[in-house]
Each structure stands twice: as structure tokens, then as C-alpha cells.
Design an enzyme around this catalytic site. Structure first.
Site, PDB file in Angstrom:
ATOM      1  N   HIS A 470       0.894  -1.065  -0.042  1.00  0.00           N
ATOM      2  CA  HIS A 470       0.100   0.020   0.000  1.00  0.00           C
ATOM      3  C   HIS A 470       0.927   1.246   0.153  1.00  0.00           C
ATOM      4  O   HIS A 470       0.614   2.199  -0.833  1.00  0.00           O
ATOM      5  CB  HIS A 470      -0.776  -0.006   1.374  1.00  0.00           C
ATOM      6  CG  HIS A 470      -1.821   1.098   1.482  1.00  0.00           C
ATOM      7  ND1 HIS A 470      -3.009   1.494   1.227  1.00  0.00           N
ATOM      8  CD2 HIS A 470      -1.346   2.388   1.799  1.00  0.00           C
ATOM      9  CE1 HIS A 470      -3.163   2.463   1.531  1.00  0.00           C
ATOM     10  NE2 HIS A 470      -2.475   3.331   1.937  1.00  0.00           N
ATOM     11  N   GLU A 471       1.856   1.335   0.852  1.00  0.00           N
ATOM     12  CA  GLU A 471       2.644   2.430   0.954  1.00  0.00           C
ATOM     13  C   GLU A 471       3.607   2.633  -0.222  1.00  0.00           C
ATOM     14  O   GLU A 471       3.940   3.914  -0.568  1.00  0.00           O
ATOM     15  CB  GLU A 471       3.476   2.562   2.348  1.00  0.00           C
ATOM     16  CG  GLU A 471       2.851   2.435   3.660  1.00  0.00           C
ATOM     17  CD  GLU A 471       1.865   3.501   3.804  1.00  0.00           C
ATOM     18  OE1 GLU A 471       2.159   4.745   3.284  1.00  0.00           O
ATOM     19  OE2 GLU A 471       1.031   3.734   4.500  1.00  0.00           O
ATOM     20  N   HIS A 474       1.725   4.906  -2.700  1.00  0.00           N
ATOM     21  CA  HIS A 474       2.264   6.390  -2.538  1.00  0.00           C
ATOM     22  C   HIS A 474       3.274   6.863  -2.920  1.00  0.00           C
ATOM     23  O   HIS A 474       3.553   7.802  -3.696  1.00  0.00           O
ATOM     24  CB  HIS A 474       1.628   6.659  -0.948  1.00  0.00           C
ATOM     25  CG  HIS A 474       0.633   6.398  -0.422  1.00  0.00           C
ATOM     26  ND1 HIS A 474      -0.743   7.103  -1.045  1.00  0.00           N
ATOM     27  CD2 HIS A 474       0.101   5.841   0.738  1.00  0.00           C
ATOM     28  CE1 HIS A 474      -1.681   6.824  -0.282  1.00  0.00           C
ATOM     29  NE2 HIS A 474      -1.365   6.252   0.835  1.00  0.00           N
ATOM     30  N   GLU A 499      -6.366   7.823  -1.023  1.00  0.00           N
ATOM     31  CA  GLU A 499      -5.909   6.366  -0.622  1.00  0.00           C
ATOM     32  C   GLU A 499      -6.085   5.324  -1.817  1.00  0.00           C
ATOM     33  O   GLU A 499      -5.825   4.199  -1.748  1.00  0.00           O
ATOM     34  CB  GLU A 499      -6.555   6.254   0.541  1.00  0.00           C
ATOM     35  CG  GLU A 499      -6.002   7.107   1.907  1.00  0.00           C
ATOM     36  CD  GLU A 499      -4.691   6.575   2.171  1.00  0.00           C
ATOM     37  OE1 GLU A 499      -4.213   5.649   1.830  1.00  0.00           O
ATOM     38  OE2 GLU A 499      -4.063   7.663   2.827  1.00  0.00           O
ATOM     39  N   TYR A 612     -11.181   7.204   4.039  1.00  0.00           N
ATOM     40  CA  TYR A 612     -10.475   5.592   4.104  1.00  0.00           C
ATOM     41  C   TYR A 612     -11.636   4.642   3.402  1.00  0.00           C
ATOM     42  O   TYR A 612     -11.267   3.828   2.349  1.00  0.00           O
ATOM     43  CB  TYR A 612      -9.836   5.262   5.150  1.00  0.00           C
ATOM     44  CG  TYR A 612      -8.558   5.698   5.672  1.00  0.00           C
ATOM     45  CD1 TYR A 612      -7.255   5.377   5.074  1.00  0.00           C
ATOM     46  CD2 TYR A 612      -8.373   6.773   6.620  1.00  0.00           C
ATOM     47  CE1 TYR A 612      -6.065   5.711   5.470  1.00  0.00           C
ATOM     48  CE2 TYR A 612      -7.063   7.350   6.586  1.00  0.00           C
ATOM     49  CZ  TYR A 612      -6.002   6.675   6.161  1.00  0.00           C
ATOM     50  OH  TYR A 612      -4.789   7.271   6.464  1.00  0.00           O
TER      51      TYR A 612
END
Length: 686
Positions: A470-471, A474, A499, A612
């Protein structure tokens, strides 16, 4: 490619306290001079080129973002304090500049001149968006207010709000509490976890010190057999930042007053005005509608877990009070998965050594998105801590400097004084320089993965793998955006969309092909077996109702404290605990000020935590519509790169979604996911 030299050198990370103080002053003075020069221009000379604020904003961020970043990662407390002071000065300066009447007038005059002269029609869509956003900033800052005393009051309130949020964040980062247990109290906690705890002797007892950082405390919630141990640990965890309660109270009071002066019904209405959801009422409607889908699932799931608890207590000779507590959730969720799927989280972890998973995930992203990570080592390496990895990122097949993408840093392991969760900082934006060349982005991921033990290498739970994936989403949003102006670079999209790309990418961690690529048992180097992969995938939607209801609790608390439906003297500790019990369907014990741990509420997600779950609707649609059929297909990766990452926030996010999907988004894929769990619950047994 390793022999290629990036056209832009990386920054130095050798700053002293004096450097931070000096460079902060220089950056603030330089930016103010640009503003002062602009407001001196005659009105008829104000045009797009002379309103040189976009480049000044980029230079401001490039100078100060790295200096403000040290507070999250440095082992030197004096440097962290100087970094916090830098951010404090930066925020106060930004507040002051945002309230400059003369600068706002210059922006409005420029917009009028552009339309009057016909120059507006020659601007690109991104340039028009830039002008509109600059004017809107001034209006939302209160520069359209008639009363001078209101404007002066706003300046004071914004500075006070900035101080309260900074102090909350500083406490969050500096938190170093511990709770101690005997070996007997830790019964059930895996040995590799216990071996990482600090030991001390008190009389004839050996005590184990457990920090509140994720790799230490979460295994205790998940595995400790003694419910009293879990209860004591959870209540201490909830109480660990009681010193933030006053700062949060102040922040909420200040936001209410600011919203009132700006003539909004509430802070939540002020914040959501520029989001995809458009209003606080729409956000609450979304949460309520989602809750109506989740409540029946949550009730069924809780009943099954409560029955499992009754059985377990009988087996262990423990009293049973027919209640399901917050400290029961992770323990019985894990036990349910082990019993129904024969899936042992500790065994799965053995297949995910950090030394294998991190390169594998980088490799997956590189192939999907057409880039190459080249680690910088030796004398050229310059980082803020010896454990940090530094990478230059290039287009695949790059032949010269035109193929350079930017820089990436990975800071993966916990240490004192470090930010205690996982997050990505965009420290440099990418944008077009006045001479037509580019300034390249820099992103840094900070995480807190478990460190090696004397018996094992550093291992990751499947949850950790998903978080890392997930990170990294980003990270690539920050690296692969290609906007003209820094204001729209990368993740500078609506907060309730930001997100969605990373949430979409979490789906890769549940695909058999990807799980094979990422796994390698730390002893045998064998990948996950097909049987284990099937069990992992089946576990995805287990107890998803309770999981999302917990997210709805956070989102509802956030909205409740930011609208004006509560009394000014509301007890937020009581509200936190009562909402958690009512929405999450789990009971607590003694009320603890858990709101003091809710970092999102001062970290840019105020009146925005709903985002979220709101963005999950988009994420599910994006994955099901485009990637599900071939998640590792580089052609689909290019589509995602071109339609979502490339444009950043340079156009409306809904336009980007429609362009990517080929239609307007809808919630069908997300509702289908939830209903998968409903079917699983119906067939569940103990």
C-alpha cells in the site's frame, strides 16, 4: 543504467541544528520577498507570468520539507526539536501569508486581467486550474470577510491551531512508554517476539518490557492467552498518549471558532467543501449507508467469535461473562482463522523475510510500471540513519539522463524517537522549471517492521506485506506524476481520493501469482504452497464486517467532533469509548483517552477519516474493472500510470477515474466484496 548520473543530485542529510535554523530563515525570507515584489506591481502588469507564486511555492517546499522531516526519523533529539521548530515557523509563516490582503488582491486582479485581455483562453487546463485554486485559497482563508477584526482573529486562531497540532504530533513521535509482564503472563506469544523484548530483573522475577510499537504490542493482542494480559496491555495502549488530550481539545475548539468566523456551519463543512464528497452531510450519509450493509455482518461475526470465546474460556477454566471486548477481537479473529482455515499466522510469517519481500515488491512494481530502482551505495550514499536505503529511480531501458524519474528512500525498522507507524513523505515535488527542464521528485517511506532476532531474520506478517505494498503505491504516486506545477504533483489530489490508488494496489497481495513471487521460507527458500495461498486468500474477508465497523467508528468520531452537534463541554474520552462500543460492536473496560492516539485528526485527515472507506469504493471498482483480469500486465500498468499517476491533481479526480474506468465509478465491486463475507459467515462453524 547504474553508470548513468542523475541530472539532479540528491539532498544532503548531514544537517545540524544550526543549519536547520539558518536554512529555515533563508527560505522564509526568500519566499516573502517574492510575495512583496508581486504586490508592488501595477495592476495592469499582473498576468500569469508575473504572478510567480507557483515556482516560489515549489522552492519553499523543496527547501523546508526535508528540514521538517527530521522530527520523524532522526535519532538526535536536538535535531528533532529543531525540525519541529522549523515546521512550526513554516506553518505560522504560511498562515500569515494566506491572510495577506495585498497578495489576495493581486491574485484576484490577475484572474480578472486574464479574462479581460483574452489571455485566459490561451492558458492550458492546468494553468487555469492553478489560477482558480489560488483565488479559492484566499476566499477559504477568510480574505473575503468584511470585518478587519475577524481577519486579525483568524490569524491568531490559525497560529494557535498550528501549535496544538504540532505538539500533539511531537508527543506522538516521542512516545516511548512500556508495559511489563512476566513470562507466564505472556503465555501464547510467539518465542521470536518475546526474544525481542527487553528483559530486566525485579527481585526474583524476570520481567519483559513491551513497547507500544506495532511489532511489540500487536502480537500480544493477537496471541496472549491470558485475557487479563490483553486487557492490561490494551488499556495501557489506549492510555499511552493521555498527554495529547488537552492539545486535541484545543484544536477542536479552535477549529469550531475558525469555521464560525468563515461562516461555515461547521469545520466538517469547511473541510469537505473541496473534497469529492462535497459536504459533511454527504460524508455522514455515506457512512450511515455503509453501516447498514455492515451491521448484519458484524452482529453475525461477533456471535461466532463470542461462541469461540465461551468454548476457549471453558477449556482454560476461565470465567465467562458473555461479553466481547476490544482486547478479545484480534485474539479470537486469529483463533477463528486458525480453526476454520487451519491458517497459522506465525507460519505464514516465516515465508516473508524482509530481505526477500522488499526486493520482490520493488521488482513487481518496476515491471508493472516500467521503472528501475538502482540502489545508491558506498561513498555516494547519503542518508539520515545507517539502516536507510537510498535509490535512484529510472525509466526501464533509460539511455541518458532524460530517463531519470526521481529518488526514493526506505526507512523500515523501528527506533526511539521515530514515527511509529507506516507513512510516505513526498519531500520533493516534480514540476517544470522556468527554463523548461524538470525538477525531479523525492519520496521517503517510513515503516516499523519487526527487526531480526537471535534466531530468525526480520520477518513480515502478511498484514505487514499488504501495508508495505500500500505505502509503495503512495511512493509511485509521488514518483510517476508528471504535472507542470508542483501544486498538483503526485498525491496532491482530494483527500478522499488519495488512498484509492494504494488501496487498489493492496489487491496484489491476495493474488496467487504475486504471493508466489513475494514468498521464500527463511530456512528452505520455498515459496508459499498452493494450499497456504488458498487459505490466505480465503482469510481475506473473514470478519470483514467487524473490521470495517471499526473504521466507521474512527470516521464517525472524526465527523462528530468536527460538526456543531456536540456541546462545547463534551467529554471526548466518553464519546470515544461510547462510540466505539456502539459502532464497533465491542465493549471496552475503564474509559481511557484513546482519542489522544488518533494522529490522523491533527495530521491532515481532520473531518476526512471517512475518506479511507469512501476511497475503497473507487479502489474496488478500479481493480475489478481494469486489473483483475491480469494484475501483472505492464500494458494495464501503463494505463494506470498514464490516467491516474501521471496527472496527479492537475484535473478533477472524478475525470481521472472516468478516464481510467471508461465510465463513471460505482460501488458494485465493493458491495460484492462485503457480501462475500456474508456468504462465508452463513457457512461458518466452530
Amino acid at each position: 543504467m547504474a553508470s548513468l548520473t542523475p541530472p539532479q543530485p540528491p539532498p544532503s542529510w548531514q544537517h545540524t541544528v544550526e543549519d536547520i535554523e539558518r536554512l529555515t530563515t533563508e527560505a522564509l525570507d526568500k519566499d516573502k520577498q517574492v510575495s512583496d515584489d508581486i504586490v508592488q506591481l501595477p495592476e495592469d502588469k499582473l498576468n500569469f507570468d508575473t504572478l510567480a507564486l507557483a515556482d516560489a511555492e515549489a522552492a519553499f517546499d523543496i527547501a523546508l520539507e526535508p528540514l521538517g522531516f527530521y522530527q520523524n526519523v532522526s535519532t538526535n533529539k536536538a535535531l528533532r526539536d529543531a525540525s519541529t521548530k522549523c515546521e512550526e515557523r513554516m506553518r505560522k509563516y504560511a498562515n500569515q501569508e494566506s491572510m495577506r490582503e495585498d497578495l489576495f488582491k493581486a491574485k484576484v486582479t490577475t484572474a480578472v486581467n486574464l479574462r479581460k485581455t483574452g489571455a485566459w483562453d490561451a492558458l492550458s487546463a492546468e494553468q487555469k486550474r492553478l489560477v482558480d485554486k489560488m483565488v479559492l485559497d484566499g476566499k477559504r482563508a477568510g480574505l473575503g470577510l468584511e470585518k478587519g477584526e475577524d481577519k486579525e482573529r483568524l490569524k491568531v486562531l490559525k497560529d494557535e491551531l498550528s501549535d496544538a497540532c504540532l505538539k500533539f504530533t511531537q508527543n506522538f513521535n516521542e512516545e516511548s512508554g512500556r508495559i511489563t509482564f512476566t513470562r507466564e503472563q505472556l503465555d501464547g506469544v510467539p518465542e521470536d517476539v518475546i526474544s525481542g523484548y527487553t528483559q530486566r530483573t525485579e527481585g526474583d522475577k524476570v520481567l519483559y518490557e513491551v513497547t507500544f510499537r506495532t511489532p511489540d504490542i500487536f502480537p500480544l493482542f493477537k496471541y496472549a492467552n491470558d485475557p487479563k494480559t490483553r486487557q492490561e496491555a490494551y488499556q495501557a495502549y489506549d492510555d499511552r498518549l493521555a498527554n495529547n488530550v488537552g492539545y486535541l481539545d484545543s484544536a477542536l475548539r479552535l477549529r469550531r471558532e475558525i469555521a464560525a468566523i468563515l461562516q461555515y456551519d461547521s469545520w466538517a463543512d469547511y473541510i469537505t467543501e473541496v473534497k469529492m464528497v462535497k459536504s459533511a452531510a454527504n460524508a455522514k450519509k455515506f457512512l450511515d449507508e455503509l453501516k447498514s450493509h455492515l451491521d448484519p455482518l458484524g452482529v453475525q461475526e461477533r456471535a461466532i467469535l463470542l461462541a469461540l470465546k465461551k468454548e476457549e474460556h471453558a477449556k482454560r477454566g476461565l470465567p465467562f461473562d458473555d461479553k466481547f471486548y476490544i482486547w478479545d477481537y484480534r485474539y479470537y479473529d486469529r483463533l477463528y482463522v486458525e480453526r476454520n482455515l487451519s491458517l497459522d499466522d506465525s507460519l505464514v510469517k516465516e515465508y516473508f523475510p524482509v530481505s526477500v519481500v522488499v526486493p520482490a515488491i520493488l521488482d513487481i512494481y518496476q515491471n508493472l510500471l516500467g521503472v528501475k530502482f538502482v540502489e545508491i551505495k558506498g561513498d555516494k550514499r547519503d542518508v539520515w540513519h545507517p539502516e536507510v536505503q537510498q535509490f535512484a529511480v529510472w525509466e526501464q531501458g533509460a539511455k541518458d539522463e532524460s530517463g531519470f524519474v526521481g529518488y526514493c528512500y526506505l526507512d523500515l525498522f523501528p527506533r526511539d524517537g521515530k514515527y511509529s507507524h507506516a507513512a510516505v513523505w513526498g519531500l520533493f515535488p516534480g514540476y517544470e522549471l522556468p527554463d523548461g527542464k524538470r525538477h525531479y521528485p523525492l519520496t521517503a517511506m517510513v515503516a516499523n517492521l519487526a527487526k531480526p532476532t537471535p534466531d530468525r531474520p526480520a520477518l513480515m506478517r502478511h498484514d505487514d506485506v499488504t501495508t508495505f505494498f500500500h505505502e509503495m503505491g503512495h511512493v509511485f504516486h509521488g514518483l510517476l506524476s508528471r504535472t507542470r506545477y508542483s501544486r498538483f504533483h503526485g498525491t496532491a489530489v482530494a483527500r478522499d481520493f488519495v488512498e484509492a490508488p494504494s488501496q487498489m494496489l493492496e489487491n496484489w497481495c491476495w493474488e496467487p501469482e504475486v504471493l508466489k513471487k513475494m514468498s521464500s521460507h527463511y530456512k528452505t527458500q520455498a515459496p508459499l504452497s498452493d494450499d497456504l495461498i488458498t487459505k490466505i486468500i480465503k482469510s481475506r474477508y473473514v470478519n470483514v464486517g467487524l473490521f470495517y465497523l471499526r473504521q466507521l467508528f474512527f470516521a464517525n468520531f472524526d465527523l462528530a467532533v468536527h460538526n456543531n452537534s456536540l456541546d462545547a463541554d463534551t467529554d471526548y474520552t466518553q464519546l470515544w469509548n461510547e462510540l466505539r462500543e456502539r459502532i464497533s460492536l465491542v465493549q471496552g473496560g475503564e474509559y481511557k483517552p484513546g482519542q489522544g492516539t488518533f494522529g490522523h485528526i491533527v495530521g491532515g485527515y481532520d473531518a476526512g477519516y471517512y475518506g479511507y472507506t469512501y476511497s475503497l469504493v473507487f479502489a474496488a471498482d478500479m481493480y475489478a474493472t481494469v486489473f483483475k483480469k491480469a494484475p501483472l500486465d505492464p500494458a494495464l500498468g501503463k494505463l494506470y500510470r498514464d490516467k491516474i499517476l501521471f496527472v496527479g491533481g492537475s484535473r478533477d479526480d472524478m475525470d481521472s477515474l472516468k478516464d481510467f474506468l471508461g465510465r463513471a465509478p460505482n460501488p458494485k465491486a465493493f458491495i460484492d466484496e462485503i457480501e462475500q463475507d456474508g456468504e462465508a459467515v452463513k457457512g461458518a462453524s466452530l
